[in-house]
Design a protein around this motif. Structure first.
Motif, PDB file in Angstrom:
ATOM      1  N   LEU A 120      66.428 -54.936  56.115  1.00 42.35           N
ATOM      2  CA  LEU A 120      65.298 -55.657  56.689  1.00 42.35           C
ATOM      3  C   LEU A 120      65.214 -57.033  56.039  1.00 42.35           C
ATOM      4  O   LEU A 120      65.100 -57.144  54.819  1.00 42.35           O
ATOM      5  N   VAL A 121      65.284 -58.077  56.859  1.00 42.10           N
ATOM      6  CA  VAL A 121      65.194 -59.451  56.353  1.00 42.10           C
ATOM      7  C   VAL A 121      63.858 -60.031  56.801  1.00 42.10           C
ATOM      8  O   VAL A 121      63.603 -60.178  58.000  1.00 42.10           O
ATOM      9  N   LEU A 122      63.001 -60.330  55.830  1.00 43.20           N
ATOM     10  CA  LEU A 122      61.685 -60.893  56.102  1.00 43.20           C
ATOM     11  C   LEU A 122      61.628 -62.317  55.566  1.00 43.20           C
ATOM     12  O   LEU A 122      62.000 -62.574  54.416  1.00 43.20           O
ATOM     13  N   ASN A 123      61.142 -63.225  56.380  1.00 43.41           N
ATOM     14  CA  ASN A 123      61.146 -64.639  56.029  1.00 43.41           C
ATOM     15  C   ASN A 123      60.425 -64.907  54.714  1.00 43.41           C
ATOM     16  O   ASN A 123      60.918 -65.643  53.855  1.00 43.41           O
ATOM     17  N   PHE A 124      59.259 -64.291  54.527  1.00 35.33           N
ATOM     18  CA  PHE A 124      58.488 -64.578  53.314  1.00 35.33           C
ATOM     19  C   PHE A 124      59.198 -64.059  52.065  1.00 35.33           C
ATOM     20  O   PHE A 124      59.154 -64.695  51.006  1.00 35.33           O
ATOM     21  N   THR A 149      52.444 -58.072  48.869  1.00 35.61           N
ATOM     22  CA  THR A 149      51.093 -57.709  48.433  1.00 35.61           C
ATOM     23  C   THR A 149      50.164 -58.916  48.403  1.00 35.61           C
ATOM     24  O   THR A 149      48.942 -58.753  48.365  1.00 35.61           O
ATOM     25  N   ASP A 150      50.729 -60.119  48.418  1.00 37.12           N
ATOM     26  CA  ASP A 150      49.912 -61.338  48.474  1.00 37.12           C
ATOM     27  C   ASP A 150      49.633 -61.765  49.910  1.00 37.12           C
ATOM     28  O   ASP A 150      49.003 -62.808  50.134  1.00 37.12           O
ATOM     29  N   LEU A 151      50.109 -60.979  50.872  1.00 29.21           N
ATOM     30  CA  LEU A 151      49.909 -61.280  52.294  1.00 29.21           C
ATOM     31  C   LEU A 151      49.272 -60.062  52.957  1.00 29.21           C
ATOM     32  O   LEU A 151      49.934 -59.296  53.660  1.00 29.21           O
ATOM     33  N   ALA A 171      51.572 -60.821  62.825  1.00 26.71           N
ATOM     34  CA  ALA A 171      51.856 -61.512  61.567  1.00 26.71           C
ATOM     35  C   ALA A 171      53.078 -60.906  60.887  1.00 26.71           C
ATOM     36  O   ALA A 171      53.916 -61.625  60.318  1.00 26.71           O
ATOM     37  N   TYR A 172      53.192 -59.582  60.955  1.00 27.10           N
ATOM     38  CA  TYR A 172      54.344 -58.912  60.346  1.00 27.10           C
ATOM     39  C   TYR A 172      55.618 -59.134  61.155  1.00 27.10           C
ATOM     40  O   TYR A 172      56.651 -59.559  60.622  1.00 27.10           O
ATOM     41  N   MET A 173      55.565 -58.883  62.452  1.00 28.89           N
ATOM     42  CA  MET A 173      56.784 -58.957  63.262  1.00 28.89           C
ATOM     43  C   MET A 173      57.346 -60.374  63.343  1.00 28.89           C
ATOM     44  O   MET A 173      58.564 -60.561  63.453  1.00 28.89           O
TER      45      MET A 173
END
Length: 626
Positions: A248-252, A260-262, A383-385
């Motif tokens: 899983l590649v997440l931009n943030f 946890t900060d989002l 926001a997640y996707m």
């Protein structure tokens, strides 16, 4: 001794949480089915689809179910192991008489149980008796969930009868020592309990008409009582995560930001893994967004008979998940990857949704029959996707050009990819799959890959898919009809008369395989970094949004989180390699459930206390358990 008792108590408590509370999005694997029992359960499932796939019903009896441990289907198995003939059932299937098929199939299974019980009672040695009892009990699984849901007292009586049968068959001992004779009287008494119930409920001459085919006892159906039978998938189904697990590649995360900060993103991550946002049967089966889109990618092993024509495909607008949304078309589609989702609109295989928000709501409410999501839930999911990114590929520049690391064949193929063809109206492959816009043009085109439903139909246009990461998303096209990228090249060359040579086809295929490759496509696990550790980290991250939700006294969204994460945490604990730490994880799941219990009673002080304890205990487990 006390520690052992407490450990057992915690495990039992956690098991009760999983069984009696919300269903986890981590489905449990079931034991293999005997051929005729599998065919029966498939018949019930397929018989509730509209339109009813009669060819599949016939196949269910003629061939082994997908993934079966048996090499033959039910008919061949019956021929070799039973004196009961299937002719009445086959006649009903030929006539496409749904009620008759149900009646004949039900009676066949009940007769088979009685046949095996006869063999057990008449067996001249314990081994044969025990085998016959095992076979009879495995066949009884065909009816067991219906009896348990509708007639718990009978279910318990029959359960005790099976125990009596098992214990009264006798034993040959070891080398003749310790042999015990069978107790015929006990066996016959136990057998009578089972056979009488079968005679009253599954061997009747005329079954009441069934709107929904199920294994409910006939006496209960005649009583008119409404019984909720837990949803189940037929034998041959597979909704488990694929192996190896996609990365899983997440931009943030790539930018060094902790989830946890989002809190909005973290809550959306939880919703993506939650079966609670869907209606039944998806919710009861533990089906979530991540079931199909495993870690934003494609779950290539997903398969549900009657709803999938091959692994990695699903008909989400058929009769199973939401009958109201049933379009009565047999049109399962290949599950698309969601990587790079913010770049890949419009959404849906045919690009019918310009808005990702509208598309997401349609999935929840229409495709899977869930309740209307709140604005906050949709905000969180989006926001997640929208953080899903493509897999890094060192052979490709950010604007879609090959680097020097790409093989020579791919570099030759790149030139072909960008070459206009007269047969394509002087357009090239790159006219639609534009390299500097992630190999997309965000348009829908009719390339002739869809068989039109009627003359003049304009339903053949499909959204242009990205080519990034495609090495890991086979098969190809909207229906998964082409198994390899080489087959895709062949299809275009032949159907569009491009006139490519064999060498040019190979080079173009090499280019597609290079563009669709990735440096690290799968998660890497070892003795320390296990699949459970990854799941534990994700679930505790989901829970971290309680730091935001509890002060807001947002009961609705808190309960959705605690119900989801507590059940998943308990279910995932079963995958731990550190067996000694399992009770701690089960207890941690119970602690999170206590947060939900307190919120339900409006005891916010207790909720805060349990949440504080959860965080402390989770940190301690993180340090010790791995």
């Amino acid at each position: 001794m006390i520690q052992k008792f407490l450990g057992a108590f915690i495990v039992a408590l956690a098991s009760a949480l999983v069984l009696s509370g919300p269903v986890a999005a981590t489905p449990a694997k079931e034991a293999p089915w005997l051929p005729e029992a599998a065919a029966y359960r498939l018949t019930l499932f397929l018989g509730n689809l509209e339109p009813l796939p009669w060819d599949d019903v016939g196949t269910a009896w003629a061939e082994p179910y997908r993934g079966s441990e048996f090499s033959v289907g039910a008919l061949a198995w019956l021929d070799g192991n039973s004196d009961i003939g299937p002719a009445p059932l086959l006649d009903a299937i030929t006539r496409e008489d749904r009620q008759a098929v149900f009646a004949e199939a039900t009676r066949l299974i009940a007769r088979r149980i009685d046949e095996e019980l006869d063999r057990a009672v008449m067996a001249d040695d314990p081994a044969r008796a025990q085998q016959a009892v095992r076979t009879a009990r495995e066949l009884y699984r065909s009816f067991a969930d219906g009896i348990a849901a509708a007639d718990p007292d009978a279910s318990r009586r029959i359960g005790l009868a099976w125990l009596e049968l098992n214990s009264s068959t006798g034993s040959a001992g070891v080398l003749g020592a310790g042999a015990t004779p069978a107790s015929r009287k006990t066996m016959e008494a136990a057998r009578e309990v089972i056979s009488l119930y079968l005679a009253e409920n599954y061997l009747v001459d005329d079954f009441a008409p069934r709107r929904t085919l199920s294994a409910l006892p006939e006496t209960v159906v005649l009583s008119g009582r409404t019984i909720e039978v837990p949803p189940s998938l037929p034998p041959g189904s597979d909704i488990f995560d694929q192996d190896p697990l996609p990365r899983l590649v997440l931009n943030f995360e790539e930018q060094g930001i902790d989830e946890t900060d989002l809190p909005l993103v973290a809550y959306g991550d939880m919703l993506f893994d939650s079966a609670q946002i869907f209606g039944n049967p998806a919710q009861g089966l533990g089906v979530a967004c991540s079931t199909c889109h495993n870690r934003s990618d494609v779950n290539q092993r997903l398969f549900i008979p009657g709803a999938s024509h091959q692994p990695g495909a699903i008909d989400v607008d058929g009769a199973f998940f939401n009958p109201i949304f049933n379009d009565r078309r047999d049109d399962p589609i290949d599950i698309p990857s969601l990587r790079g989702l913010r770049f890949t609109g419009p959404y849906g295989r045919d690009g019918r949704f310009a808005s990702l928000r509208d598309f997401t709501r349609n999935v929840i409410v229409n495709e899977f029959g869930g309740d209307e999501p709140t604005p906050f839930m949709l905000d969180a999911l989006l926001a997640y996707m929208l953080e899903f990114d493509f897999l890094p590929n060192s052979m490709l520049t950010p604007d879609g050009q090959l680097t020097e690391a790409a093989p020579e064949a791919a570099q030759r193929g790149e030139a072909i990819f960008n070459t206009p063809f007269a047969a394509l109206g002087d357009r090239s492959c790159s006219s639609c799959h534009v390299p500097d816009t992630n190999f997309l043009d965000r348009q829908a085109h009719d390339i002739g890959s869809v068989a039109l439903a009627y003359d003049g139909a304009r339903t053949g246009a499909m959204d242009t898919p990205t080519l990034l990461g495609t090495v890991y998303t086979a098969p190809y096209f909207h229906d998964g009809s082409l198994p390899t990228l080489a087959a895709v090249v062949d299809w275009f060359d032949e159907s569009k008369s491009l006139g490519l040579t064999g060498a040019e086809r190979a080079d173009l295929t090499a280019y597609l395989e290079t563009v669709g490759a990735a440096d690290e496509p799968y998660e890497a696990f070892d003795a320390e970094n296990t699949a459970f550790r990854l799941a534990f980290s994700e679930l505790t991250t989901f829970a971290s949004t309680l730091d935001t939700l509890l002060p807001q006294r947002d009961a609705k969204h808190i309960l959705l989180l605690t119900d989801t994460v507590a059940a998943d945490l308990s279910a995932d604990a079963s995958t731990m390699s550190n067996l000694a730490a399992r009770p701690e994880v089960y207890a941690l799941a119970q602690r999170l459930a206590e947060v939900g219990d307190a919120v339900r009673t409006d005891d916010w002080v207790a909720a805060e206390t349990s949440w504080t304890a959860f965080k402390s205990e989770a940190d301690a487990i993180e340090e010790r358990a791995f």
